[in-house]
Design an enzyme around this catalytic site. Structure first.
Site, mmCIF file in Angstrom:
data_model
loop_
_atom_site.group_PDB
_atom_site.id
_atom_site.type_symbol
_atom_site.label_atom_id
_atom_site.label_comp_id
_atom_site.label_asym_id
_atom_site.label_seq_id
_atom_site.Cartn_x
_atom_site.Cartn_y
_atom_site.Cartn_z
ATOM 1 N N ASP A 97 88.674 118.687 73.051
ATOM 2 C CA ASP A 97 89.909 117.692 73.192
ATOM 3 C C ASP A 97 90.234 117.501 74.686
ATOM 4 O OD1 ASP A 97 92.511 117.090 72.287
ATOM 5 O OD2 ASP A 97 93.085 118.791 71.423
ATOM 6 N N ASP B 68 91.034 112.048 69.122
ATOM 7 C CA ASP B 68 90.147 113.321 70.757
ATOM 8 C C ASP B 68 90.160 114.474 70.804
ATOM 9 O OD1 ASP B 68 92.255 113.976 70.020
ATOM 10 O OD2 ASP B 68 93.845 113.572 72.230
ATOM 11 N N GLU B 69 89.591 114.870 69.402
ATOM 12 C CA GLU B 69 89.591 116.255 69.300
ATOM 13 C C GLU B 69 87.741 116.059 68.064
ATOM 14 O OE1 GLU B 69 92.294 119.131 67.184
ATOM 15 O OE2 GLU B 69 93.002 117.603 67.346
HETATM 16 MG MG LIG Z 1 94.019 115.636 72.910
#
Ligand SMILES: [Mg+2]
Length: 386
Positions: A12, A106-107
């Site tokens: 993340d 974003d993960e």
């Molecule tokens: Mg993040």
């Protein structure tokens, strides 16, 4: 107990939008900073760790954030850059990883099950993290654990800019002291219900009476009881380029208030609109989904002129909701999806494509009109349609 054979990495990027803004403008580093727009109805899209020290968190009303931190710096967000960096990270991961899932911009989850025979999974994961930070300059954290839920919780515990490995025998000691709302998916309502039952820590949750949990939380209660023991069976779903963006909320308690549902619809639409604009994409189709307490799920979709503007999306979402919503019935889940995504730039190229020209004129003109309108919207206040 979780199956011992599995090994999942969860990556993340830390405060992703904020980190990208700091890369683009290093003067923003180390200060209380949020990404979003000023305004009565707008919310914080992302915030720096310095802003979090003031109690600011994402999805908080911008007004409240400004009250909490008078020196707060607000940046509007840089269109296109977030998806560009996300793509760079995705490419690095897809080159290295056998099976991975892109859970959001974003993960990422990576399934490393069975790889122990060929390499050291921790070293492999550390190397991948190094490659991502070397290439992008962005801080990223990871968790390495026996399942997806535990990997995500390990990442959260390691943030910012850290990593954590969890072995099967360490799981219970890791979970027990945490508050129950550290379990992904435990919202305010569930948290309050658990507190009323005298359950605050995960240790208390796993020792709670299963019948009691089921009585107050239904199926969700049994699910939580399992999670408190580190059990989670969801698989890493192989990733494909997004053809749609969606968001949905399952309510801890069924919702009877149509005004609240309308509000939720606006909140979700603004969330998707923001993502579209950051991704530099427009949507040509919108879908509203409603699930009732008996799990019957209904949805309705409609095409529209390409747009990434909240007001257009909200109008469409509202009219579909009106068609779909059965008055007087409680709602368990509300969802929204935008699809037929088109790169803004590609619209212009298609303009030269003579074969499809006639058919596309309408959509392109609509897009152009919207660009004319942008200035008016950015300037601020009035809902001017001209
Ligand atoms: Mg993040």
């Amino acid at each position: 107990m979780p199956s011992p054979a599995r090994r999942i990495a969860h990556f993340d990027l830390d405060a992703f939008f904020v980190s990208v803004e700091c890369l683009l403008n290093p003067a923003l580093k180390g200060i209380p900073l949020v990404v979003g727009v000023r305004g009565d109805r707008s919310v914080v899209a992302a915030c720096s760790y310095e802003a979090r020290k003031f109690g600011i968190h994402s999805a908080m009303p911008m007004r409240k954030a400004e009250q909490l931190c008078p020196n707060l710096t607000i940046v509007n967000g840089t269109r296109g850059e977030y998806s560009r960096y996300s793509r760079i990270v995705t490419d690095i991961i897809s080159e290295a990883a056998p099976i991975f899932e892109k859970a959001s911009i974003d993960e990422f989850y990576i399934d490393l099950t069975g790889m122990d025979r060929f390499f050291n999974p921790l070293q492999w994961t550390l190397d991948l993290r190094q490659k991502i930070t070397d290439t992008t300059g962005l801080p990223i954290s990871f968790g390495l654990a026996p399942n997806k839920m535990l990997a995500k919780m390990a990442t959260n515990a390691a943030k910012p800019n850290g990593w954590k490995k969890l072995e099967l025998e360490e799981v219970q000691a890791f979970l027990d002291p945490m508050r129950v709302d550290a379990i992904p998916g435990v919202g305010d309502q569930t948290f309050r219900t658990l507190l009323q039952l005298g359950i605050e820590s995960i240790h208390e949750l796993r020792n709670a009476n299963l019948q009691l949990l089921q009585k107050y939380l239904g199926k969700h209660g049994a699910d939580l009881w399992q999670k408190a023991q580190g059990i989670h069976t969801s698989e890493v779903a192989p990733w494909q380029e997004a053809k749609s963006i969606s968001t949905e909320t399952t309510y801890d308690q069924d919702v009877l208030d149509p005004a609240f549902l309308k509000q939720e619809l606006i909140r979700m639409t603004e969330k998707l609109g923001f993502e579209l604009r950051q991704d530099n994409k427009m949507a040509g189709c919108l879908t509203v989904k409603i699930r009732y307490p008996d799990f019957e799920t209904t949805s309705r979709q409609a095409s529209m002129d390409y747009t990434f503007y909240d007001d257009e999306l909200i109008r469409q979402a509202n009219s579909l909701f009106e068609l779909l919503y059965r008055k007087g019935q409680p709602v368990r889940l509300l969802g929204l999806r935008v699809s037929e995504l088109t790169e803004e730039a590609r619209q212009t190229n298609l303009f030269q494509d003579t074969q499809r020209k006639a058919e596309l004129y309408k959509a392109i003109d609509a897009v152009k009109n919207k660009f004319g309108k942008t200035a008016l919207f950015k300037a601020g206040s009035t809902k001017n349609n001209k």
